[in-house]
Design a protein around this motif. Structure first.
Motif, PDB file in Angstrom:
ATOM      1  N   LEU A  61      -1.922 -16.112 -12.691  1.00  0.00           N
ATOM      2  CA  LEU A  61      -1.189 -14.910 -13.079  1.00  0.00           C
ATOM      3  C   LEU A  61      -0.288 -14.570 -11.902  1.00  0.00           C
ATOM      4  CD1 LEU A  61      -0.368 -12.456 -14.693  1.00  0.00           C
ATOM      5  CD2 LEU A  61      -2.497 -11.316 -13.981  1.00  0.00           C
ATOM      6  N   LYS A  62       0.993 -14.867 -12.040  1.00  0.00           N
ATOM      7  CA  LYS A  62       1.957 -14.614 -10.975  1.00  0.00           C
ATOM      8  C   LYS A  62       2.528 -13.220 -11.174  1.00  0.00           C
ATOM      9  CE  LYS A  62       6.469 -15.831  -9.162  1.00  0.00           C
ATOM     10  NZ  LYS A  62       6.876 -14.408  -9.224  1.00  0.00           N
ATOM     11  N   LEU A  63       2.340 -12.374 -10.173  1.00  0.00           N
ATOM     12  CA  LEU A  63       2.814 -10.998 -10.246  1.00  0.00           C
ATOM     13  C   LEU A  63       4.139 -10.865  -9.501  1.00  0.00           C
ATOM     14  CD1 LEU A  63      -0.563  -9.168  -9.570  1.00  0.00           C
ATOM     15  CD2 LEU A  63       0.573  -9.494 -11.774  1.00  0.00           C
ATOM     16  N   GLY A  64       5.181 -10.512 -10.227  1.00  0.00           N
ATOM     17  CA  GLY A  64       6.460 -10.216  -9.604  1.00  0.00           C
ATOM     18  C   GLY A  64       6.638  -8.725  -9.392  1.00  0.00           C
ATOM     19  N   LEU A  65       5.950  -7.932 -10.213  1.00  0.00           N
ATOM     20  CA  LEU A  65       5.904  -6.480 -10.066  1.00  0.00           C
ATOM     21  C   LEU A  65       4.515  -6.142  -9.557  1.00  0.00           C
ATOM     22  CD1 LEU A  65       7.335  -3.727 -10.589  1.00  0.00           C
ATOM     23  CD2 LEU A  65       6.289  -3.745 -12.867  1.00  0.00           C
ATOM     24  N   THR A  66       4.413  -5.760  -8.291  1.00  0.00           N
ATOM     25  CA  THR A  66       3.103  -5.586  -7.672  1.00  0.00           C
ATOM     26  C   THR A  66       2.667  -4.126  -7.563  1.00  0.00           C
ATOM     27  OG1 THR A  66       4.213  -5.858  -5.523  1.00  0.00           O
ATOM     28  CG2 THR A  66       3.124  -7.777  -6.467  1.00  0.00           C
ATOM     29  N   TRP A  67       3.520  -3.208  -7.919  1.00  0.00           N
ATOM     30  CA  TRP A  67       3.116  -1.839  -8.276  1.00  0.00           C
ATOM     31  C   TRP A  67       4.120  -1.331  -9.286  1.00  0.00           C
ATOM     32  CZ3 TRP A  67       4.356   3.060  -9.371  1.00  0.00           C
ATOM     33  CH2 TRP A  67       3.265   3.898  -9.665  1.00  0.00           C
ATOM     34  N   PRO A  68       3.656  -0.762 -10.417  1.00  0.00           N
ATOM     35  CA  PRO A  68       2.252  -0.693 -10.801  1.00  0.00           C
ATOM     36  C   PRO A  68       1.779  -2.029 -11.343  1.00  0.00           C
ATOM     37  CG  PRO A  68       3.595   0.250 -12.538  1.00  0.00           C
ATOM     38  CD  PRO A  68       4.539  -0.108 -11.429  1.00  0.00           C
ATOM     39  N   LEU A  69       0.474  -2.253 -11.260  1.00  0.00           N
ATOM     40  CA  LEU A  69      -0.109  -3.445 -11.877  1.00  0.00           C
ATOM     41  C   LEU A  69      -0.294  -3.205 -13.373  1.00  0.00           C
ATOM     42  CD1 LEU A  69      -2.767  -4.453  -9.202  1.00  0.00           C
ATOM     43  CD2 LEU A  69      -0.419  -5.282  -9.472  1.00  0.00           C
ATOM     44  N   SER A 106       6.569  -6.508 -19.019  1.00  0.00           N
ATOM     45  CA  SER A 106       7.570  -7.159 -18.172  1.00  0.00           C
ATOM     46  C   SER A 106       7.314  -8.654 -17.996  1.00  0.00           C
ATOM     47  CB  SER A 106       7.596  -6.488 -16.789  1.00  0.00           C
ATOM     48  OG  SER A 106       8.463  -7.182 -15.920  1.00  0.00           O
ATOM     49  N   GLU A 107       8.376  -9.414 -18.042  1.00  0.00           N
ATOM     50  CA  GLU A 107       8.300 -10.844 -17.777  1.00  0.00           C
ATOM     51  C   GLU A 107       8.208 -11.147 -16.286  1.00  0.00           C
ATOM     52  OE1 GLU A 107      11.587 -12.739 -19.678  1.00  0.00           O
ATOM     53  OE2 GLU A 107      10.912 -12.211 -21.712  1.00  0.00           O
ATOM     54  N   LEU A 108       8.282 -10.098 -15.459  1.00  0.00           N
ATOM     55  CA  LEU A 108       8.081 -10.296 -14.025  1.00  0.00           C
ATOM     56  C   LEU A 108       6.662 -10.762 -13.731  1.00  0.00           C
ATOM     57  CD1 LEU A 108       9.866  -7.066 -12.745  1.00  0.00           C
ATOM     58  CD2 LEU A 108      10.675  -9.413 -12.422  1.00  0.00           C
ATOM     59  N   ASN A 109       5.724 -10.398 -14.593  1.00  0.00           N
ATOM     60  CA  ASN A 109       4.337 -10.832 -14.463  1.00  0.00           C
ATOM     61  C   ASN A 109       4.072 -11.891 -15.534  1.00  0.00           C
ATOM     62  OD1 ASN A 109       4.010  -8.762 -12.530  1.00  0.00           O
ATOM     63  ND2 ASN A 109       3.550  -7.286 -14.151  1.00  0.00           N
ATOM     64  N   ARG A 110       3.825 -13.104 -15.109  1.00  0.00           N
ATOM     65  CA  ARG A 110       3.684 -14.176 -16.095  1.00  0.00           C
ATOM     66  C   ARG A 110       2.395 -14.973 -15.881  1.00  0.00           C
ATOM     67  NH1 ARG A 110       7.906 -16.841 -12.853  1.00  0.00           N
ATOM     68  NH2 ARG A 110       7.061 -18.775 -11.939  1.00  0.00           N
ATOM     69  N   TYR A 162       0.833  -1.203   0.000  1.00  0.00           N
ATOM     70  CA  TYR A 162       0.000   0.000   0.000  1.00  0.00           C
ATOM     71  C   TYR A 162       0.871   1.258   0.000  1.00  0.00           C
ATOM     72  CZ  TYR A 162      -4.463  -2.418   0.804  1.00  0.00           C
ATOM     73  OH  TYR A 162      -5.584  -3.187   0.667  1.00  0.00           O
ATOM     74  N   TYR A 163       1.977   1.210   0.721  1.00  0.00           N
ATOM     75  CA  TYR A 163       2.909   2.343   0.719  1.00  0.00           C
ATOM     76  C   TYR A 163       3.508   2.546  -0.672  1.00  0.00           C
ATOM     77  CZ  TYR A 163       3.385   3.664   5.665  1.00  0.00           C
ATOM     78  OH  TYR A 163       3.184   4.160   6.930  1.00  0.00           O
ATOM     79  N   ALA A 164       3.890   1.441  -1.316  1.00  0.00           N
ATOM     80  CA  ALA A 164       4.446   1.556  -2.665  1.00  0.00           C
ATOM     81  C   ALA A 164       3.436   2.209  -3.610  1.00  0.00           C
ATOM     82  CB  ALA A 164       4.855   0.179  -3.181  1.00  0.00           C
ATOM     83  N   SER A 165       2.179   1.779  -3.504  1.00  0.00           N
ATOM     84  CA  SER A 165       1.126   2.346  -4.339  1.00  0.00           C
ATOM     85  C   SER A 165       0.879   3.811  -3.990  1.00  0.00           C
ATOM     86  CB  SER A 165      -0.163   1.541  -4.154  1.00  0.00           C
ATOM     87  OG  SER A 165      -1.228   2.111  -4.869  1.00  0.00           O
ATOM     88  N   PHE A 166       0.856   4.106  -2.701  1.00  0.00           N
ATOM     89  CA  PHE A 166       0.624   5.476  -2.219  1.00  0.00           C
ATOM     90  C   PHE A 166       1.710   6.418  -2.733  1.00  0.00           C
ATOM     91  CE2 PHE A 166       0.368   8.142   1.930  1.00  0.00           C
ATOM     92  CZ  PHE A 166      -0.372   9.115   1.282  1.00  0.00           C
ATOM     93  N   ALA A 167       2.960   5.953  -2.660  1.00  0.00           N
ATOM     94  CA  ALA A 167       4.086   6.789  -3.093  1.00  0.00           C
ATOM     95  C   ALA A 167       4.344   6.692  -4.589  1.00  0.00           C
ATOM     96  CB  ALA A 167       5.343   6.386  -2.332  1.00  0.00           C
ATOM     97  N   ARG A 168       3.703   5.734  -5.247  1.00  0.00           N
ATOM     98  CA  ARG A 168       3.906   5.459  -6.679  1.00  0.00           C
ATOM     99  C   ARG A 168       5.374   5.095  -6.941  1.00  0.00           C
ATOM    100  NH1 ARG A 168       1.333  10.090 -10.166  1.00  0.00           N
ATOM    101  NH2 ARG A 168       2.469  11.444  -8.723  1.00  0.00           N
ATOM    102  N   VAL A 169       5.801   4.087  -6.166  1.00  0.00           N
ATOM    103  CA  VAL A 169       7.162   3.561  -6.245  1.00  0.00           C
ATOM    104  C   VAL A 169       7.088   2.103  -6.677  1.00  0.00           C
ATOM    105  CG1 VAL A 169       9.050   2.770  -4.756  1.00  0.00           C
ATOM    106  CG2 VAL A 169       8.268   5.129  -4.619  1.00  0.00           C
ATOM    107  N   PRO A 170       7.903   1.665  -7.637  1.00  0.00           N
ATOM    108  CA  PRO A 170       7.857   0.265  -8.074  1.00  0.00           C
ATOM    109  C   PRO A 170       8.075  -0.698  -6.921  1.00  0.00           C
ATOM    110  CG  PRO A 170       9.293   1.554  -9.495  1.00  0.00           C
ATOM    111  CD  PRO A 170       8.929   2.432  -8.348  1.00  0.00           C
ATOM    112  N   CYS A 171       7.328  -1.800  -6.942  1.00  0.00           N
ATOM    113  CA  CYS A 171       7.432  -2.804  -5.883  1.00  0.00           C
ATOM    114  C   CYS A 171       7.650  -4.171  -6.514  1.00  0.00           C
ATOM    115  CB  CYS A 171       6.167  -2.813  -5.031  1.00  0.00           C
ATOM    116  SG  CYS A 171       6.228  -3.970  -3.651  1.00  0.00           S
TER     117      CYS A 171
END
Length: 588
Positions: free
Chosen positions: A251-259, A217-221, A117-126
């Motif tokens: 759907l495995k998310l490796g990058l969880t912000w941004p979606l 991104s291949e982080l999300n597969r 939630y902090y990553a999303s709030f700050a708009r920082v990649p997670c």
């Protein structure tokens, strides 16, 4: 291939990526990352007094042009939120990675929270690794993303990733990254209002670029199997889903912000029903539904709202029987948490219990003063709250209305973390009352780390330096500090001396017109492992007074008389001081 925990893998990946500076505060489950990183060459690692300072040190290093790490647990990010939100606005120079470790089920924490939630709030990649291999790989990638998009990057893990060991294919070679040139950029780094407003458009553009990156991104597969069930998940829960529902599409998310809106919509369209598996929160569910994608409730009922989600929970939610497991041992006695034999905190709580004090507590081993047999802690909220809340209780008139003294209790590391400002606030506002600082010479609860009060740096800790060997003057002088900021009365007491503890506390609470600080000092048993002969019990009267000090070495025999376990006893003498009849004598 090496068998590494998530934290060990993160340290290895960061080092290979050329990290130059690491700073943070020890907090389970993140602690071991810095403890492993400091053992490697060409990197400077430090324990900071708190997470805010740790992030600011790392941000300064990144601004100066090198790759830097700030490490903390989830509640530590609350402390570091101020510089975190501004760093998201300023961007970086050298790469900046925040390792943030969440603790579902509160194995060693006062609350659950999802730091994404902090990553999303700050708009920082997670980035969200699912095992040690990904923890290693994502650690290296995080610096590349940080420098590519001019942003801090959150590397998010949970206890299950941090402390589970899996095989890792390690390159083993460090990439030396030349420091980036530094030049003054006032509009970028000086966050006065006019500059902050202009930086807003920069972060907007960065967000758009990151979303485009997420789509490709291949982080999300996507892993298509049975199209009747589609599950979105991330982190350790990916491995749990694969175990519990091996045929489900994922759907495995490796990058969880941004979606990735397009990828999520495409996956949802490819399955009959879409589910989200997540723990402690509804982070993914909220965001996916906000995209206009329907998320179904599992057919046999929703997953637990709190705590870790395990394969058994997932199977139950989808109406599947749990496979048979070996029968667990039956009839074993409960083993509640307890102070170690010889713990210097024990006698302080015995006296506070006898005084029927209202105790505002804090974060550390001494939180165990809340459990049997003491039951002497009334509140534990956050680092440093004990002293501030004691002042608040005094302002509320609690001592006069209840007839009970109010006593704030804090440890030495927590005092350095955020208790100093709490004490300063009480002094500044003319507060009265009694505050106790339990100085056991270490940050005991997270594994005996260094802190400003014992003077041991992270590098010295890794080299085996004991707080007992630190030269005089290197560690913070707590008594002198309290006197310097204006505390009316400061007393230093040996916390292994029951009579001195009693006298100091009775005197302090009796001085209702003063602010009294009592510093109880004696080393933790994790750093002073010396032993003396176990005491001898002669003619026990069966009163049970010694049992009530809560030492694990003390028990009762079949006749309800006190006995001492020589294997656990370290000969501290606490029981000798507690016996009202003198039945316990020093051993030979």
């Amino acid at each position: 291939m090496q068998l590494l925990s998530g934290n060990e893998a993160i340290a290895q990946g960061l080092w290979e990526a050329g990290v130059a500076v690491g700073s943070g505060y020890p907090g389970t489950p993140s602690t071991e990352a810095l403890e492993n990183l400091v053992k490697k060459e060409d990197v400077t690692c430090e324990w900071a007094p708190n997470e805010k300072v740790g992030l600011e040190v790392a941000l300064g290093a990144a601004m100066g042009g090198v790759r830097a790490l700030a490490a903390m647990k989830h509640v530590g990010l609350n402390v570091a939120a101020d510089p975190f939100m501004s760093a998201a606005n300023t961007g970086v120079n050298g790469g900046l990675v925040l390792l943030v470790a969440d603790d579902p089920s509160c194995y060693s924490s006062q609350n659950e929270q999802d730091s994404r939630y902090y990553a999303s709030f700050a708009r920082v990649p997670c980035l969200d690794p699912c095992d040690s291999q990904e923890a290693y790989e994502f650690s290296k990638l995080a610096f590349d993303l940080s420098e590519q998009f001019d942003t801090p990057v959150m590397l998010h893990e949970t206890m299950r990733v941090a402390h589970t060991r899996t095989m890792v294919d390690v390159a083993g070679e460090r990439v030396e990254v030349a420091p980036r040139d530094y030049e003054s950029q006032i509009p970028k780094y000086v966050m006065m209002p006019a500059n902050a407003v202009r930086r807003r458009s920069v972060t907007d553009e960065r967000e758009d670029a990151l979303i485009a990156y997420a789509e490709e991104s291949e982080l999300n597969r996507v892993e298509m199997r049975d199209a009747s069930i589609g599950i979105i998940c991330a982190g350790a829960l990916y491995t749990h889903v694969r175990e519990a529902l091996p045929d489900a599409s994922v759907l495995k998310l490796g990058l969880t912000w941004p979606l990735s809106p397009a990828k999520i919509a495409e996956f949802a369209a490819s399955v009959e029903k879409l589910y989200v598996v997540e723990e402690t929160c509804t982070y993914f569910t909220e965001k996916v539904r906000a995209m206009g994608v329907d998320v179904s409730v599992p057919p046999a009922g929703a997953l637990p709202r709190g705590g870790e989600i395990r394969p058994a929970h997932i199977r139950a939610a989808f109406g599947l029987a749990e496979p048979p497991h070996p029968v667990a041992a039956q009839g074993l006695p409960a083993r509640p948490p307890a102070f170690c034999s010889g713990c210097p905190h024990r006698l302080v709580y015995v006296q506070l219990r006898e005084m029927n004090a209202i105790v505002t507590g804090d974060i550390g081993c001494y939180t165990l003063g809340a459990v049997a047999p003491y039951r002497a802690v009334d509140s534990v909220i956050d680092m440093g709250a004990s002293l501030s809340m004691a002042h608040g209780m005094e302002l509320a008139g609690a001592p006069g209305r209840t007839g009970r003294p109010v006593v704030g209790v804090i440890g030495d590391s927590t005092f350095a973390h955020s208790g100093i400002t709490s004490l300063l606030g009480t002094v500044y506002n003319g507060g009265k009352g009694t505050l106790c600082i339990l100085d056991n010479r270490t940050t005991a609860m997270t594994g005996a780390q260094g802190n400003p009060c014992n003077g041991v740096t992270l590098a010295e800790q890794a080299a085996g330096v004991s707080p007992l060997d630190v030269p005089a003057g290197k560690a913070l002088d707590i008594v002198a500090l309290c006197e310097a900021i204006g505390v009316d009365e400061v007393t230093l007491v040996d916390s292994q001396d029951a009579s001195a503890i009693r006298e100091a506390l009775e005197t302090a609470v009796g001085h209702t017109d003063k602010l009294s600080v009592v510093v109880f000092k004696s080393p933790c048993r994790l750093i002073d492992r010396s032993r003396r002969p176990a005491p001898v019990i002669e003619s026990c009267q069966g009163c049970g007074t010694c049992i009530q000090i809560g030492c694990p070495a003390l028990g009762r025999d079949e006749d309800e008389l006190a006995v001492i376990d020589p294997n656990q006893c370290i000969g501290c003498g606490q029981c000798i001081q507690s016996c009202p009849f003198g039945c316990i004598q020093e051993g030979e």
